[in-house]
Design an enzyme around this catalytic site. Structure first.
Site, short mmCIF file in Angstrom:
data_model
loop_
_atom_site.label_atom_id
_atom_site.label_comp_id
_atom_site.label_asym_id
_atom_site.label_seq_id
_atom_site.Cartn_x
_atom_site.Cartn_y
_atom_site.Cartn_z
NE ARG A 60 22.70 -2.01 -7.90
CZ ARG A 60 23.44 -1.33 -8.76
NH1 ARG A 60 24.76 -1.25 -8.57
NH2 ARG A 60 22.90 -0.74 -9.81
CB ILE A 108 -17.23 -9.08 10.14
CG1 ILE A 108 -16.53 -8.17 9.13
CG2 ILE A 108 -16.23 -9.99 10.80
CD1 ILE A 108 -15.47 -7.31 9.77
CE LYS A 140 -14.56 -5.15 4.83
NZ LYS A 140 -14.11 -5.38 3.43
CD GLU A 197 -7.80 -9.08 3.16
OE1 GLU A 197 -8.63 -8.69 2.32
OE2 GLU A 197 -8.07 -9.91 4.06
CB CYS A 430 10.43 -0.48 -31.70
SG CYS A 430 9.53 0.75 -32.68
#
Length: 692
Positions: A60, A108, A140, A197, A430
């Protein structure tokens, strides 16, 4: 660049005050000074949170600082170049341009057998003419590889890997990732191009998929697909809303030299670049294999997906000596994990609301390979099955694909959850009461339920209903998200101006859709009944209802009177379907939407029966017909005493082939020795029987 000493006097570092005086009461000089302190503080807090995993303030407080900086920059038109506020996303793009990498981003070599790894080690030792090689080992990551470039410590651009030489420019999208620093810290290189990555954390992926399922959307199959799709968004603000993160693990080019991969890993956090803490330097290939086995054991406990480990020669000079083949470096190898098969862990259970109000519990799981396909979602079908299985979040389960299509949870293997999932008594969309019908559960809200209402819009325009071209799932969702449509009646109130304000809509496409909606104001009664989405009423039942009642007013009158007998008198309508029809029209929310629709739509009375020239003959249609819509062709057959069904069986007389016919129906026709007709041959048959 921000260092620990630099922020010592910053008032927004430790226990910051988050109640600010009004921006309107601040002078320009004070605004610039406060904004500079806030930028500095936010970068520091990002570093503590993403790199050190040791935040010093709560979410916050951070949000309050961020919002204040946004306000100052906006009101005083301050320079935002390099500011953390640029993470919220820029203007949408027309396309992602290509960009050439600063250095090749190669793949690789990889393998899943220990023998493959030992062969790699043997090649390395032979190439270096030594028996002593240190390896740098890292997970990996199962994400999307990117190049990120900094100049003078400032973020410049980012690109996907692409073909290794050229990738897609995703600069604005990567800018929105909070773990990617806009400015580097400390004594960073003047020029640095790094490889990282991009991924979605597992917990965030589960929450993200939960939201999609609850909206009635298909979830992403796995975090990698989600990350890849998110990073390639043309609208950076969409990317900013999704929970992407990043690990950095390599240098593509730099104005400084490194002696080893382990040195890179140590230096990156000093500059504010996030790295994985599960790396290690080992003295030989046996230790590297042990490292891999340890990561495999820990795999399910990580908050990110990994599919193996990467083993690199640590010494950079040795790497240079080994060089590369045409496709991959000789100094690195990916030791892959075996694919997860059939067994996985349930991370969440959500309840999806279908178009007809049916509530379906769905298990969101760690991605698992089932029948050669990776899945992360499986149906639990209904409350009774959940109870029978005794499944809960955290349980280890077995998965199978029903009919090689839909994955199911079939067995709980390890009951590691805190209990058993309790099916809700009210609709999650709902809050209407849930009604049980045998083993199934339904929301009683009808079209007052937002989930049912949204699905009803998509169904109304679908091929099986009014077949409104240009209103596919993606377009409908866009209209819903923009607040332009909340129920099918709103489709008729769309204007060209409404549509051209949306991404991807031009004047021509907008005009075409408005024209198609105008053309759909007098739909055939049967098509309109299908479009309403009445439970249990498909195209065949709708055509029978249209023929028997003739007009929509007559159907409404019978429903208002609760006359189930009148509906049961219609062919193909039994007590269950008759009751479903009456209950649909009795729903106050449904009637409100129907009344709105009737302000725009005049369903056309069904044509009189043309005779019995096709009596006893059953037709199935596949593909696109030139002279008819499929609905028109089916209605023509039925008006003349024949039957039109949707699937081929031993009772089928003719399969009519349009353009691009379905292969499955043709195969079924061959299996059941059913005659096939081209559209021209179908018309010849109609002429011979005096239908035409």
């Amino acid at each position: 660049m921000t260092t620990a000493e630099d922020v010592a006097g910053n008032p927004y570092i430790s226990d910051p005050r988050t109640e600010f005086e009004s921006v309107e009461d601040v002078d320009a000089e004070t605004a610039r000074e406060q904004a500079a302190q806030l930028r500095e503080a936010i970068r520091y807090h990002d570093y503590r949170y993403y790199v050190q995993n040791d935040p010093v303030i709560g979410d916050r407080a951070y949000d309050a600082l961020f919002t204040r900086l946004q306000s100052l920059e906006s009101v005083f038109d301050l320079d935002t170049d390099g500011s953390p506020t640029q993470r919220v996303g820029g203007e949408p793009l027309d396309e992602l341009p290509d960009v050439e990498h600063v250095a090749r981003m190669g793949s690789i070599d990889q393998g899943g057998d220990e023998a493959d790894v030992r062969e790699f080690d043997e090649r390395v030792r032979d190439g270096l003419d030594t028996d002593e090689v240190q390896y740098f080992c890292e997970p990996k990551f199962d994400g999307l590889s990117v190049e990120v470039v900094y100049e003078g410590g400032v973020y410049q651009r980012a690109a996907t890997r692409g073909d290794g030489e050229v990738g897609e420019d995703v600069t604005e999208n990567v800018r929105t990732i909070a773990a990617v620093p806009q400015r580097l810290r400390g004594d960073c290189p003047e020029y640095l191009a790094v490889r990282g990555e991009v991924y979605i954390p597992r917990d965030a992926f589960t929450a993200f998929n939960r939201e999609r399922v609850e909206r009635g959307e298909d979830p992403f199959a796995n975090p990698r697909n989600a990350a890849a799709g998110t990073l390639r968004q043309l609208d950076p603000s969409v990317t900013a809303e999704r929970p992407l993160s990043v690990f950095f693990f390599g240098v593509l080019d730099a104005s400084v030299d490194f002696e080893s991969h382990s040195e890179m890993h140590e230096r990156f956090p000093e500059w504010g670049l996030r790295v994985c803490d599960r790396t290690g330097v080992v003295g030989d290939i046996d230790a590297a294999i042990d490292y891999r086995d340890a990561q495999l054991d820990a795999r399910d406990d990580l908050d990110y997906e990994i599919d193996g480990v990467v083993i690199k020669v640590d010494d950079i000079a040795a790497c240079d000596e080994l060089g590369s083949t045409s496709r991959a470096p000789r100094w690195a190898f990916a030791y892959k994990f075996p694919a997860r098969k059939e067994e996985t862990t349930v991370r969440d259970i959500v309840v999806q609301v279908g178009r007809t109000g049916r509530l379906t519990p769905v298990a969101l799981m760690d991605p698992v390979e089932v029948g050669g396909v990776t899945v992360s979602r499986a149906s639990l079908h209904n409350p009774s099955l959940v109870a029978d299985l005794g499944v809960d979040v955290g349980d280890r389960v077995r998965i199978k694909r029903a009919g090689d299509v839909i994955p199911d949870v079939v067995e709980v293997l390890d009951d590691d959850g805190d209990g058993h999932f309790e099916f809700p008594e009210t609709c999650p969309a709902c809050d209407s009461p849930v009604e049980r019908d045998g083993p199934m559960a339904f929301c009683t809200g009808g079209l007052t339920c937002p989930a049912q209402r949204e699905r009803s819009v998509e169904h109304y325009a679908s091929r099986d209903a009014l077949d409104i071209e240009g209103l596919g799932e993606k377009a409908v969702q866009q209209l819903l998200d923009a607040g332009l449509v909340s129920d099918p009646a709103d489709l008729y109130e769309l204007t060209v101006e409404d549509l051209t304000d949306l991404e991807g809509w031009g004047e021509t496409s907008a005009t075409n859709l408005v024209d198609k909606m105008d053309a759909a104001r007098e739909p055939p009664l049967a098509d309109f009944l299908v479009a309403l989405g009445i439970p249990e009423v498909g195209s065949v039942t709708a055509r029978n209802l249209a023929r028997e009642f003739g007009t929509f007013e007559a159907i409404l009158e019978a429903a208002d009177e609760g006359d189930t007998d009148a509906f049961e008198a219609v062919p193909d309508v039994g007590p269950t379907v008759a009751r479903s029809i009456v209950e649909f029209f009795e729903g106050a929310g449904n009637r409100a939407v129907i009344d709105r629709l009737l302000d725009h739509v005049d369903p056309q009375a069904a044509e009189e029966t043309g005779g019995d020239a096709l009596d006893g003959q059953t037709f199935v249609f596949t593909g696109t017909l030139d002279g008819y819509t499929r609905s028109d062709a089916q209605e023509l057959v039925e008006r003349n005493g024949g039957s039109a069904t949707t699937s081929v069986s031993g009772n089928t007389d003719y399969l009519v082939l349009g353009d691009n016919p379905g292969q499955r129906k043709q195969d079924d026709a061959a299996e059941h020795d059913v005659a096939t007709l081209s559209e021209a041959e179908f018309e010849e048959l109609l002429a011979e029987t005096s239908v035409l």
